[in-house]
Structure formats: C-alpha cells, structure tokens
Design a protein around this motif. Sequence first.
Motif, short mmCIF file in Angstrom:
data_model
loop_
_atom_site.label_atom_id
_atom_site.label_comp_id
_atom_site.label_asym_id
_atom_site.label_seq_id
_atom_site.Cartn_x
_atom_site.Cartn_y
_atom_site.Cartn_z
N GLU A 61 42.75 15.70 4.88
CA GLU A 61 43.46 16.17 5.73
C GLU A 61 44.71 15.06 5.86
N ASN A 62 46.04 15.60 5.84
CA ASN A 62 47.29 14.88 5.74
C ASN A 62 47.05 13.50 4.74
N GLY A 63 46.43 13.74 3.50
CA GLY A 63 46.26 12.90 2.51
C GLY A 63 45.18 11.92 2.85
N ILE A 64 44.17 12.21 3.58
CA ILE A 64 43.10 11.44 3.86
C ILE A 64 41.82 12.17 3.60
N THR A 65 41.01 11.72 2.71
CA THR A 65 39.70 12.30 2.23
C THR A 65 38.59 11.41 2.80
N ARG A 66 37.73 12.24 3.51
CA ARG A 66 36.55 11.75 4.14
C ARG A 66 35.41 12.39 3.21
N MET A 67 34.51 11.59 2.76
CA MET A 67 33.53 12.12 1.92
C MET A 67 31.87 11.54 2.84
N TYR A 68 30.97 12.47 2.87
CA TYR A 68 29.97 12.54 3.69
C TYR A 68 28.91 12.52 2.75
N LYS A 69 27.80 11.62 2.86
CA LYS A 69 26.50 11.86 1.97
C LYS A 69 25.90 13.13 2.18
N SER A 70 25.87 13.60 3.50
CA SER A 70 25.22 14.88 3.98
C SER A 70 25.79 15.35 5.06
N SER A 71 25.47 16.32 5.31
CA SER A 71 26.32 17.25 6.35
C SER A 71 25.67 16.96 7.77
N TRP A 72 24.41 16.34 7.82
CA TRP A 72 23.97 15.75 9.23
C TRP A 72 23.98 14.41 9.42
N ILE A 73 22.52 13.76 9.40
CA ILE A 73 23.00 12.11 9.74
C ILE A 73 22.84 11.66 8.35
N THR A 74 23.47 10.68 8.09
CA THR A 74 23.81 9.59 6.86
C THR A 74 22.16 9.12 6.89
N PHE A 75 21.39 9.44 5.60
CA PHE A 75 19.96 8.97 5.50
C PHE A 75 20.00 7.42 5.68
#
Length: 117
Positions: free
Chosen positions: A88-102
């Motif tokens: 969004e607006n040139g900012i990329t967010r990456m998550y390890k999982s779609s729930w809680i980060t292990f």
Amino acid sequence: MRTMAELEKYVSEKAKEYWEETGSAINSFPNSIVEFVIEYVCNNCHFPDHFAEKDIVSVLEKGKNSLVMACVDIHSKAGADGQTMHVENGITRMYKSSWITFDLISNFPNYVKIIGR
C-alpha cells in the motif's frame, strides 16, 4: 499469582501500550484478540487435563510479553484478510503466516498426552 482474568487484563493493557508506541491511538485493545491469542496458545500447549487454571496461568505468565506481542501482531494485520503480503502506497508488509507469527508462541511448552495401551 494471577487469575486468568487478571492475565487477560494485563495483556490487554500492555498491548494497548505497545500499540500506542507505534504512534496510533486506541481507546482500548480489543478483548476478542486477547481472548483469541490466549485460547490459541492454550490449545497449542495441550495442557494436561489435571492442570487447574492457576497452573495454566503460571505457564502463560512466563511468556506474558509474547502474548502481548502476539495480540499486537494480529491487530496489525486487521484488514489483511489472511494475506501473507500487503502493498500500500509503496510500503510492502510481509507476514510469516496469516495468523500469529510462530516465533512469538514457539517458547510456550507443548505437553504431549501419552496414549496408554
């Protein structure tokens, strides 16, 4: 020794504090997230049937700040609808999982039930 309600209150208040440190104001941290995180961790710990609430709370208290950060983790993904990446607006967010980060819950014990013969 805290009760489960006291632990939930601590986690909620600390999560609100952490969230506000990001520069975003919030009136109160959503209890639904706090309850979900604690339930999720409890389910993944597989506590023995003989554990009383005080035993469970004692284990959870050792990782109370991990519970707080797991709540903040989930709240930060609100609106992401299970995405593992968001741009969004040139900012990329990456998550390890779609729930809680292990990594946040990996230090909690996993009790294994022994199946008798």
